[in-house]
Design a protein around this motif. Structure first.
Motif, PDB file in Angstrom:
ATOM      1  N   SER A 156       8.656  -0.515   3.548  1.00 49.13           N
ATOM      2  CA  SER A 156       8.050  -0.489   2.226  1.00 49.13           C
ATOM      3  C   SER A 156       8.023   0.911   1.639  1.00 49.13           C
ATOM      4  CB  SER A 156       6.628  -1.030   2.317  1.00 49.13           C
ATOM      5  OG  SER A 156       6.643  -2.259   2.997  1.00 49.13           O
TER       6      SER A 156
ATOM      7  N   TYR B 156       9.101 -11.538   4.185  1.00 54.33           N
ATOM      8  CA  TYR B 156       9.062 -12.031   5.565  1.00 54.33           C
ATOM      9  C   TYR B 156       9.410 -13.508   5.683  1.00 54.33           C
ATOM     10  CZ  TYR B 156       6.394  -7.679   5.775  1.00 54.33           C
ATOM     11  OH  TYR B 156       5.985  -6.367   5.655  1.00 54.33           O
TER      12      TYR B 156
ATOM     13  N   GLY C 254      -4.857  -0.650   9.483  1.00 58.44           N
ATOM     14  CA  GLY C 254      -3.858  -0.427  10.519  1.00 58.44           C
ATOM     15  C   GLY C 254      -3.374   1.014  10.447  1.00 58.44           C
ATOM     16  N   ALA C 255      -2.440   1.355  11.330  1.00 54.53           N
ATOM     17  CA  ALA C 255      -1.843   2.694  11.278  1.00 54.53           C
ATOM     18  C   ALA C 255      -0.334   2.601  11.485  1.00 54.53           C
ATOM     19  CB  ALA C 255      -2.465   3.604  12.331  1.00 54.53           C
ATOM     20  N   GLY C 256       0.384   3.138  10.501  1.00 53.50           N
ATOM     21  CA  GLY C 256       1.836   3.265  10.599  1.00 53.50           C
ATOM     22  C   GLY C 256       2.146   4.753  10.579  1.00 53.50           C
ATOM     23  N   THR C 257       1.976   5.356   9.392  1.00 50.44           N
ATOM     24  CA  THR C 257       1.991   6.819   9.361  1.00 50.44           C
ATOM     25  C   THR C 257       0.644   7.351   9.860  1.00 50.44           C
ATOM     26  OG1 THR C 257       1.094   6.905   7.107  1.00 50.44           O
ATOM     27  CG2 THR C 257       3.486   6.837   7.318  1.00 50.44           C
ATOM     28  N   GLY C 258      -0.421   6.596   9.635  1.00 49.98           N
ATOM     29  CA  GLY C 258      -1.784   7.073   9.904  1.00 49.98           C
ATOM     30  C   GLY C 258      -2.447   7.606   8.642  1.00 49.98           C
ATOM     31  N   GLY C 259      -1.705   7.620   7.549  1.00 49.77           N
ATOM     32  CA  GLY C 259      -2.229   8.186   6.304  1.00 49.77           C
ATOM     33  C   GLY C 259      -3.442   7.437   5.762  1.00 49.77           C
ATOM     34  N   THR C 260      -3.400   6.115   5.800  1.00 51.91           N
ATOM     35  CA  THR C 260      -4.511   5.325   5.264  1.00 51.91           C
ATOM     36  C   THR C 260      -5.784   5.569   6.074  1.00 51.91           C
ATOM     37  OG1 THR C 260      -2.947   3.645   4.520  1.00 51.91           O
ATOM     38  CG2 THR C 260      -5.261   2.988   4.649  1.00 51.91           C
TER      39      THR C 260
ATOM     40  N   CYS D 138      -2.239  -5.549   3.118  1.00 52.51           N
ATOM     41  CA  CYS D 138      -1.294  -4.426   2.969  1.00 52.51           C
ATOM     42  C   CYS D 138      -0.087  -4.774   2.122  1.00 52.51           C
ATOM     43  CB  CYS D 138      -0.820  -3.957   4.336  1.00 52.51           C
ATOM     44  SG  CYS D 138      -2.174  -3.580   5.464  1.00 52.51           S
ATOM     45  N   ASP D 139       0.445  -5.971   2.299  1.00 54.60           N
ATOM     46  CA  ASP D 139       1.562  -6.423   1.459  1.00 54.60           C
ATOM     47  C   ASP D 139       1.625  -7.946   1.464  1.00 54.60           C
ATOM     48  OD1 ASP D 139       2.617  -6.848   4.007  1.00 54.60           O
ATOM     49  OD2 ASP D 139       4.489  -5.756   3.663  1.00 54.60           O
TER      50      ASP D 139
ATOM     51  N   ILE E 185       3.161  -1.143  10.996  1.00 54.62           N
ATOM     52  CA  ILE E 185       2.125  -0.548  11.854  1.00 54.62           C
ATOM     53  C   ILE E 185       2.595  -0.483  13.314  1.00 54.62           C
ATOM     54  CG2 ILE E 185       0.156  -1.216  10.428  1.00 54.62           C
ATOM     55  CD1 ILE E 185      -0.272  -3.567  12.411  1.00 54.62           C
TER      56      ILE E 185
ATOM     57  N   LEU F  99       0.826  -1.213   0.000  1.00 56.96           N
ATOM     58  CA  LEU F  99       0.000   0.000   0.000  1.00 56.96           C
ATOM     59  C   LEU F  99       0.863   1.269   0.000  1.00 56.96           C
ATOM     60  CD1 LEU F  99      -1.723   0.411   3.527  1.00 56.96           C
ATOM     61  CD2 LEU F  99       0.527  -0.503   3.120  1.00 56.96           C
ATOM     62  N   LYS F 100       2.147   1.157   0.294  1.00 55.95           N
ATOM     63  CA  LYS F 100       3.030   2.324   0.268  1.00 55.95           C
ATOM     64  C   LYS F 100       3.244   2.852  -1.152  1.00 55.95           C
ATOM     65  CE  LYS F 100       3.871   3.023   4.626  1.00 55.95           C
ATOM     66  NZ  LYS F 100       3.373   1.836   5.284  1.00 55.95           N
TER      67      LYS F 100
ATOM     68  N   GLU G 196       5.664  -5.340  11.238  1.00 57.30           N
ATOM     69  CA  GLU G 196       6.246  -4.244  10.457  1.00 57.30           C
ATOM     70  C   GLU G 196       5.174  -3.411   9.758  1.00 57.30           C
ATOM     71  OE1 GLU G 196       9.434  -5.349   7.874  1.00 57.30           O
ATOM     72  OE2 GLU G 196      10.261  -6.707   9.375  1.00 57.30           O
TER      73      GLU G 196
ATOM     74  N   SER H  57       0.872  -7.232   9.049  1.00 55.08           N
ATOM     75  CA  SER H  57      -0.155  -6.236   9.384  1.00 55.08           C
ATOM     76  C   SER H  57      -1.517  -6.644   8.829  1.00 55.08           C
ATOM     77  CB  SER H  57       0.249  -4.851   8.873  1.00 55.08           C
ATOM     78  OG  SER H  57       0.270  -4.808   7.463  1.00 55.08           O
TER      79      SER H  57
HETATM   80  C1  PLP Z   1       2.635   1.521   6.179  1.00 53.70           C
HETATM   81  C2  PLP Z   1       2.001   0.209   6.358  1.00 53.70           C
HETATM   82  C3  PLP Z   1       0.752   0.082   6.999  1.00 53.70           C
HETATM   83  C4  PLP Z   1       0.005   1.268   7.575  1.00 53.70           C
HETATM   84  O1  PLP Z   1      -0.354   2.259   6.638  1.00 53.70           O
HETATM   85  P1  PLP Z   1      -0.294   3.825   6.977  1.00 53.70           P
HETATM   86  O2  PLP Z   1      -1.062   4.457   5.900  1.00 53.70           O
HETATM   87  O3  PLP Z   1       1.153   4.237   6.969  1.00 53.70           O
HETATM   88  O4  PLP Z   1      -0.885   4.057   8.326  1.00 53.70           O
HETATM   89  C5  PLP Z   1       0.234  -1.192   7.130  1.00 53.70           C
HETATM   90  N1  PLP Z   1       0.893  -2.290   6.673  1.00 53.70           N
HETATM   91  C6  PLP Z   1       2.084  -2.194   6.043  1.00 53.70           C
HETATM   92  C7  PLP Z   1       2.777  -3.436   5.563  1.00 53.70           C
HETATM   93  C8  PLP Z   1       2.675  -0.946   5.862  1.00 53.70           C
HETATM   94  O5  PLP Z   1       3.865  -0.860   5.246  1.00 53.70           O
END
Ligand code: PLP
Length: 359
Positions: free
Chosen positions: A90, A328, A194-200, A322-323, A250, A59-60, A248, A293
């Protein structure tokens, strides 16, 4: 950026850069929305938005495209700009792809402990690696490198939420709702991410409000992440030292600027055992590997499915794949690696297999 970032040459270069990104997009198909029937819950439909099928595998890809367009249209990037990111994952892989497309140098600032397959993927797309010993210094080092090279620190954690056009432009939310339109329950009861940056989550939450849908947004978060703590109590902004999740992409130790809690209806904390178990069970059902994630998302979906079932509610739930699992192989899909980290994934995997069982 220099004062001449708007002169004729810069404009011509910028127009060409934007054209290349748009042309690449024109050549690309949208990602699939996979439907999973759940025989144990005939009134509930589960969908996976498969972001692993982007050219850079996650999704990145969408985020990197948005960040480059945002930086280009702000005239922050020119023909000689070195682009820098703090990311071991990613995001750097996808940004390296777009930097190469524009003929720009790209440097990923990564913790020295980053796994080799990820570094290989960044290099595969032409990115350079700048490793730092202390993972907490990646942001400062990225700033410093940008100053030193006269480059641009693209800064996913700050700009993810605003770089994506949440009203449309084929953001992930618009794509999901369009692909759902002919389904039995076209407006999902829940979207789970999920939230990593929180952008999604920011994009999906804003889009739901803008479209005036009844859909609720649930964010699945690792237990060892600050985001769900911050959601429950806005004064919680960082985790105590030593807390870390192994999922990874999130869960973060600090509340990132792009995490917008006000657009989220609910958060569910998920432990790593359950995430890995769900990831394994889903891989079994799909016949191909998915990332960790995605497992975290699925655990939250299972909880919502149980609750909907108990209430006799029918409807659909959409979550994000997400990926894929390619990166992995020597971690989540390596039993010894998991055992060494005391991840007890087998019981949750069995439970999830029962939910996902096709018969
Ligand atoms: C970045 C990421 C997320 C979360 O997405 P954000 O938009 O950054 O919150 C979830 N899963 C994977 C594998 C990611 O790389």
């Amino acid at each position: 950026m220099t004062a001449d970032s708007n002169d004729a040459t810069a404009r011509v270069w910028r127009a060409e850069a934007v054209r290349r990104i748009e042309a690449d997009y024109n050549r690309s198909a949208d990602t699939h929305l996979i439907r999973l029937d759940l025989p144990r819950h005939p009134g509930i439909k589960l969908y996976l938005k498969d972001e692993s099928s982007h050219p850079t595998g996650s999704l990145k890809h969408r985020l990197a495209r948005s960040l480059f367009l945002y930086a280009l249209c702000n005239a922050w990037i020119g023909p000689d700009t070195c682009v820098i990111e703090a990311s071991s994952g990613s995001t750097a892989v996808s940004e390296a792809y777009f930097a190469r497309m524009l003929g720009l140098r790209f440097i990923a600032v990564v913790p020295a402990a980053t796994a080799a397959p990820k570094l290989d993927a960044i290099r595969f797309h032409g990115g350079e690696i700048h490793a730092v010993d202390d993972p907490r210094t990646v942001y400062d080092v990225a700033h410093h490198l940008a100053r030193e090279t006269g480059g641009h620190y693209i800064d996913q954690f700050t700009y993810a939420e605003r770089a994506t056009d949440w009203r449309g432009n084929n953001n992930i939310a618009e794509s999901i709702f369009a692909q759902m339109s002919a389904e039995e329950y076209p407006v999902p009861t829940w979207v789970v991410c999920g939230a990593g940056t929180g952008g999604t989550s920011a994009t999906i939450g804003r889009y739901i409000s803008y479209q005036r849908h009844a859909t609720r947004l649930c964010v699945a978060d690792p237990v060892h992440s600050v985001f769900h703590r911050h959601f429950a109590d806005r004064t919680a902004v960082s985790l105590p030292e030593g807390y870390a999740s192994c999922i990874e992409g999130i869960g973060r130790p600090r509340v990132e600027p792009s995490f917008i809690p006000s657009v989220i209806d609910r958060m569910i904390a998920v432990d790593d055992d359950a995430s890995i178990g769900a990831m394994r069970a889903l891989s079994h059902r799909l016949g191909r590997r998915v990332g960790g994630s995605t497992g975290t998302n699925l655990v939250a979906c299972a909880q919502l499915i149980d609750e909907m079932s108990a209430q006799g509610e029918h409807g659909s739930i959409v979550t994000i794949l997400c990926d894929g699992g390619e990166r992995y192989g020597c971690t989540y899909y390596d039993n010894d690696w998991l055992s060494a980290r005391q991840v007890n994934w087998q019981p949750p995997e069995l439970r999830m297999r029962t939910l996902l069982s096709a018969d």
